[in-house]
Design an enzyme around this catalytic site. Structure first.
Site, mmCIF file in Angstrom:
data_model
loop_
_atom_site.group_PDB
_atom_site.id
_atom_site.type_symbol
_atom_site.label_atom_id
_atom_site.label_comp_id
_atom_site.label_asym_id
_atom_site.label_seq_id
_atom_site.Cartn_x
_atom_site.Cartn_y
_atom_site.Cartn_z
ATOM 1 N N GLU A 80 -9.027 -2.082 5.854
ATOM 2 C CA GLU A 80 -9.713 -1.586 6.789
ATOM 3 C C GLU A 80 -11.433 -2.792 7.627
ATOM 4 O O GLU A 80 -12.172 -3.231 6.089
ATOM 5 C CB GLU A 80 -10.345 0.474 6.694
ATOM 6 N N ASP A 128 0.363 -1.681 -0.133
ATOM 7 C CA ASP A 128 -0.042 0.166 -0.161
ATOM 8 C C ASP A 128 0.636 1.041 -0.278
ATOM 9 O O ASP A 128 1.945 1.892 0.241
ATOM 10 C CB ASP A 128 -0.964 0.117 1.183
ATOM 11 N N HIS A 173 -6.779 -5.047 10.420
ATOM 12 C CA HIS A 173 -6.740 -5.265 9.001
ATOM 13 C C HIS A 173 -5.311 -5.712 8.454
ATOM 14 O O HIS A 173 -4.261 -5.780 9.579
ATOM 15 C CB HIS A 173 -6.830 -3.522 8.981
ATOM 16 N N ASN A 207 -6.807 -3.053 14.719
ATOM 17 C CA ASN A 207 -8.760 -3.664 14.334
ATOM 18 C C ASN A 207 -8.671 -4.601 13.043
ATOM 19 O O ASN A 207 -10.104 -5.228 12.901
ATOM 20 C CB ASN A 207 -9.214 -2.123 13.708
HETATM 21 P P1 PGA Z 1 2.246 -1.583 12.589
HETATM 22 O O1 PGA Z 1 1.352 -1.864 11.417
HETATM 23 O O2 PGA Z 1 3.377 -3.178 12.711
HETATM 24 O O3 PGA Z 1 2.985 -0.481 12.053
HETATM 25 O O4 PGA Z 1 1.616 -2.125 14.357
HETATM 26 C C1 PGA Z 1 1.103 -3.186 11.235
HETATM 27 C C2 PGA Z 1 -0.243 -3.039 10.790
HETATM 28 O O5 PGA Z 1 -1.118 -1.988 10.498
HETATM 29 O O6 PGA Z 1 -0.350 -3.123 9.685
#
Ligand code: PGA
Length: 260
Positions: free
Chosen positions: A143, A67, A138, A136
């Site tokens: 999302e 992304d 994702h 959450n």
């Molecule tokens: P993080 O992000 O490694 O910064 O916790 C993971 C994600 O949101 O996929």
């Protein structure tokens, strides 16, 4: 799903680096799907130090990131283009022309998303997709309520995601609201996935992903439908799994079982 639980975050990171380096060792022209976020930084550090020590070359590897934020050019310090150069690409022998991320500054983000999907197909698909997981549930920026069949497209970020990412920007107001992300369906089309999660904050999402019902309310649960997923966890991220003893029985300290 293969669930590997390691004692410490450091051990989980090292185990993940082994899996990634083994793919490149076996297939020097691999197509890797890459991820960003805080969890991946120590993993990339480990890949950088071990690829040199073990003589694993990335010169033939093609990459596609999950992304990118809409509105940020590749030189913006908060962009994932910038993140990837600093965390990995500038530190290994990869051919930068074979690295791909969606262009967040594309004049037509919808067209860019569709073109990105075609570029993945033209490269022959992704051999190993690296994934983190959001609190959450994702994966990528898919999302909650993302279609489980979705392909690369524009997503609106939730407040929770923007709060989690604001540390990379001057303020919450400066934190992007939209991203181009591979879809859940794009991720399900990869040949293998490696999801790394460390720390207690991820434990509820990890438990839902592995043991909860498949639901767009928690997009990571779609990985239950993928044939080749390895989840690497430290103890803290594994803390809420009800079948933890079973996973540890199959893979003591993250070891392979007799049957893989
Ligand atoms: P993080 O992000 O490694 O910064 O916790 C993971 C994600 O949101 O996929």
């Amino acid at each position: 799903m293969k669930v590997l639980i390691l004692d410490t975050a450091e051990a989980a990171i090292d185990r993940s680096a082994t899996i990634l380096l083994d793919v490149v060792r076996r297939k020097p022209a691999s197509v890797l799907g890459l991820a960003t976020g805080g969890t991946m930084l120590p993993l990339y550090d480990r890949v950088v130090s071990r690829h040199a020590a073990e003589g694993v070359s990335f010169a033939g590897v093609t990459t596609f990131n999950l992304d990118e934020y809409i509105g940020l050019g590749p030189d913006h310090i908060g962009s994932y283009h910038h993140y990837m150069r600093k965390a990995l690409f500038d530190r290994i022998d990869i051919d930068i022309r074979l690295t791909h991320l969606p262009r967040g500054d594309a004049p037509d983000p919808t067209a860019e998303a569709e073109a990105y999907e075609r570029r993945i197909e033209a490269a022959g698909g992704i051999d190993l997709q690296l994934l983190g997981i959001g609190r959450n549930g994702h994966i990528g920026f898919n999302e909650p309520t993302s279609s489980l069949a979705s392909r690369t497209r524009i997503k609106t970020l939730t407040d929770d995601t923007r709060q989690a990412n604001r540390a990379y920007f001057d303020s919450l107001a400066d934190t992007p609201r939209f991203a181009i992300t591979m879809g859940v369906g794009t991720i399900l089309a990869t040949r293998a996935c490696l999801l790394l999660a460390t720390g207690a904050a991820k434990a509820p999402a990890v438990a839902r992903m592995i043991e909860g019902p498949v639901s767009a309310a928690c997009p990571a649960t779609a990985l239950q439908l993928h044939r080749q997923v390895t989840v690497v966890l430290d103890r803290a991220a594994a803390a809420e799994l009800s079948l933890r003893d079973y996973y540890e029985h199959i893979h003591p300290n993250g070891a392979e079982s007799d049957f893989g």
